[in-house]
Write an enzyme that holds these catalytic residues in place. Structure first.
Site, PDB file in Angstrom:
ATOM      1  N   ARG A 146       0.850  -1.196   0.000  1.00 36.13           N
ATOM      2  CA  ARG A 146       0.000   0.000   0.000  1.00 36.13           C
ATOM      3  C   ARG A 146       0.880   1.239   0.000  1.00 36.13           C
ATOM      4  O   ARG A 146       1.215   1.796   1.038  1.00 36.13           O
ATOM      5  CB  ARG A 146      -0.907  -0.012   1.234  1.00 36.13           C
ATOM      6  CG  ARG A 146      -1.832   1.200   1.328  1.00 36.13           C
ATOM      7  CD  ARG A 146      -2.761   1.090   2.522  1.00 36.13           C
ATOM      8  NE  ARG A 146      -3.651   2.236   2.639  1.00 36.13           N
ATOM      9  CZ  ARG A 146      -3.353   3.356   3.316  1.00 36.13           C
ATOM     10  NH1 ARG A 146      -2.174   3.467   3.934  1.00 36.13           N
ATOM     11  NH2 ARG A 146      -4.209   4.351   3.372  1.00 36.13           N
ATOM     12  N   SER A 162     -13.052  -2.996   0.627  1.00 33.46           N
ATOM     13  CA  SER A 162     -13.355  -2.346   1.919  1.00 33.46           C
ATOM     14  C   SER A 162     -14.857  -2.191   2.045  1.00 33.46           C
ATOM     15  O   SER A 162     -15.535  -1.847   1.081  1.00 33.46           O
ATOM     16  CB  SER A 162     -12.740  -0.945   1.967  1.00 33.46           C
ATOM     17  OG  SER A 162     -11.384  -0.996   1.660  1.00 33.46           O
ATOM     18  N   LYS A 194      -4.224   5.980   8.406  1.00 30.83           N
ATOM     19  CA  LYS A 194      -4.966   6.398   7.203  1.00 30.83           C
ATOM     20  C   LYS A 194      -5.677   7.694   7.568  1.00 30.83           C
ATOM     21  O   LYS A 194      -6.556   7.701   8.448  1.00 30.83           O
ATOM     22  CB  LYS A 194      -5.972   5.321   6.805  1.00 30.83           C
ATOM     23  CG  LYS A 194      -6.877   5.681   5.638  1.00 30.83           C
ATOM     24  CD  LYS A 194      -7.721   4.486   5.239  1.00 30.83           C
ATOM     25  CE  LYS A 194      -8.913   4.889   4.380  1.00 30.83           C
ATOM     26  NZ  LYS A 194      -8.544   5.518   3.121  1.00 30.83           N
TER      27      LYS A 194
HETATM   28  N1  LIG Z   1      -6.424  -0.817   2.181  1.00 33.20           N
HETATM   29  C1  LIG Z   1      -7.351  -1.511   2.904  1.00 33.20           C
HETATM   30  N2  LIG Z   1      -7.156  -2.823   3.194  1.00 33.20           N
HETATM   31  C2  LIG Z   1      -8.100  -3.472   3.915  1.00 33.20           C
HETATM   32  C3  LIG Z   1      -7.911  -4.915   4.246  1.00 33.20           C
HETATM   33  F1  LIG Z   1      -9.046  -5.596   3.982  1.00 33.20           F
HETATM   34  F2  LIG Z   1      -6.912  -5.427   3.525  1.00 33.20           F
HETATM   35  F3  LIG Z   1      -7.633  -5.039   5.534  1.00 33.20           F
HETATM   36  N3  LIG Z   1      -9.237  -2.894   4.358  1.00 33.20           N
HETATM   37  C4  LIG Z   1      -9.458  -1.581   4.095  1.00 33.20           C
HETATM   38  C5  LIG Z   1      -8.516  -0.860   3.372  1.00 33.20           C
HETATM   39  C6  LIG Z   1      -8.790   0.595   3.061  1.00 33.20           C
HETATM   40  O1  LIG Z   1      -8.997   0.672   1.679  1.00 33.20           O
HETATM   41  P1  LIG Z   1      -9.479   2.081   1.100  1.00 33.20           P
HETATM   42  O2  LIG Z   1     -10.715   2.498   1.796  1.00 33.20           O
HETATM   43  O3  LIG Z   1      -9.501   1.981  -0.389  1.00 33.20           O
HETATM   44  O4  LIG Z   1      -8.360   3.077   1.523  1.00 33.20           O
HETATM   45  P2  LIG Z   1      -6.812   3.010   1.135  1.00 33.20           P
HETATM   46  O5  LIG Z   1      -6.743   2.769  -0.347  1.00 33.20           O
HETATM   47  O6  LIG Z   1      -6.323   4.377   1.565  1.00 33.20           O
HETATM   48  O7  LIG Z   1      -6.223   1.874   1.919  1.00 33.20           O
END
Ligand SMILES: Nc1nc(C(F)(F)F)ncc1COP(=O)(O)OP(=O)(O)O
Ligand SMILES: [Mg+2]
Length: 218
Positions: free
Chosen positions: A41, A113, A142
């Site tokens: 990420r 998500s 985040k």
């Molecule tokens: N990256 C993530 N991974 C998970 C996981 F399921 F892997 F735990 N859950 C939630 C997110 C959050 O995803 P998102 O809302 O797109 O925000 P970002 O792209 O900033 O992470």
């Protein structure tokens, strides 16, 4: 692969989550400590871009492949396809999960998500393999996260989908994640509790040993 087992200790990291540590060393320590899946990420302040991001992704993927740890790319579907990642994670504001499934095919992992039962239903119908639900607790990792949700949304989704793979996320530590598992999550997603730990390997080992106790009690 058993997705529920892969979700047990799901480490998420970018180069800007590691403080003064060398990111690849943090990832190797997390692998040695027993993570069960990894999400690349790379986003936010000081995140790598372009060729540097791609090379960092390849380097992380190589460490995961050597240890048979599934490698998931966050947001960037084209990067995932280009390097042959094991899957992708998308949020509500990213590419639609149904489109991601068309681009990736049936043998890749797609995570979505979700913050509500409605979003969970849509993700499952679109072909997601797991959903990430939270934030369980406040998090500083985040910056644009939804309000703290606690475990209610996990309980609601679990009541409607008894077996669907769910991973909890948001401010989780060894001493506070048990309620998420008791609410029905199959595992926990961790960023700073590993990436910012003085000893990422020991932090991961502690999470893994605590998970064994919690899962047995659940
Ligand atoms: N990256 C993530 N991974 C998970 C996981 F399921 F892997 F735990 N859950 C939630 C997110 C959050 O995803 P998102 O809302 O797109 O925000 P970002 O792209 O900033 O992470
Ligand atoms: Mg996203």
């Amino acid at each position: 692969m058993n997705i529920k087992e892969a979700l047990r200790i799901y480490f998420i990291m970018g180069s800007n989550n590691c403080g003064s540590h060398e990111p690849l060393d943090v990832l190797q320590q997390a692998i040695d400590g027993g993570i069960t899946m990894f999400q690349f990420r790379e986003k936010g302040d000081d995140a790598l871009t372009g060729e540097a991001k791609k090379q960092f992704a390849r380097d992380c993927f190589r460490l995961c492949k050597q240890a048979n740890v599934p490698f998931i790319v966050n947001d960037d579907v084209d990067l995932a396809i280009e390097i042959g990642a094991d899957g992708v994670h998308v949020g509500q504001d990213d590419l639609d999960a149904g489109v991601v499934r068309q681009k990736l095919g049936s043998d890749k992992i797609i995570g979505v998500s979700s913050h509500t039962l409605q979003e969970s239903k849509a993700a499952i119908e679109a072909g997601a393999d797991y959903i990430g639900m939270g934030p369980i607790y406040a998090t500083t990792t985040k910056l644009d996260t939804n309000p703290v949700a606690g475990t209610k949304a996990i309980q609601e989704t679990r009541q409607h989908f008894a077996q669907f793979p769910i991973v909890a996320i948001g401010g989780l530590q060894a001493d506070n994640f048990a309620p998420a598992i008791e609410a029905g999550a199959d595992g926990i997603s961790i960023i700073s509790a590993i990436a910012s730990a003085p000893n990422p390997k020991e932090a991961t080992e502690k999470l893994a040993s605590t998970m064994k106790e919690v899962i047995n009690d659940a």
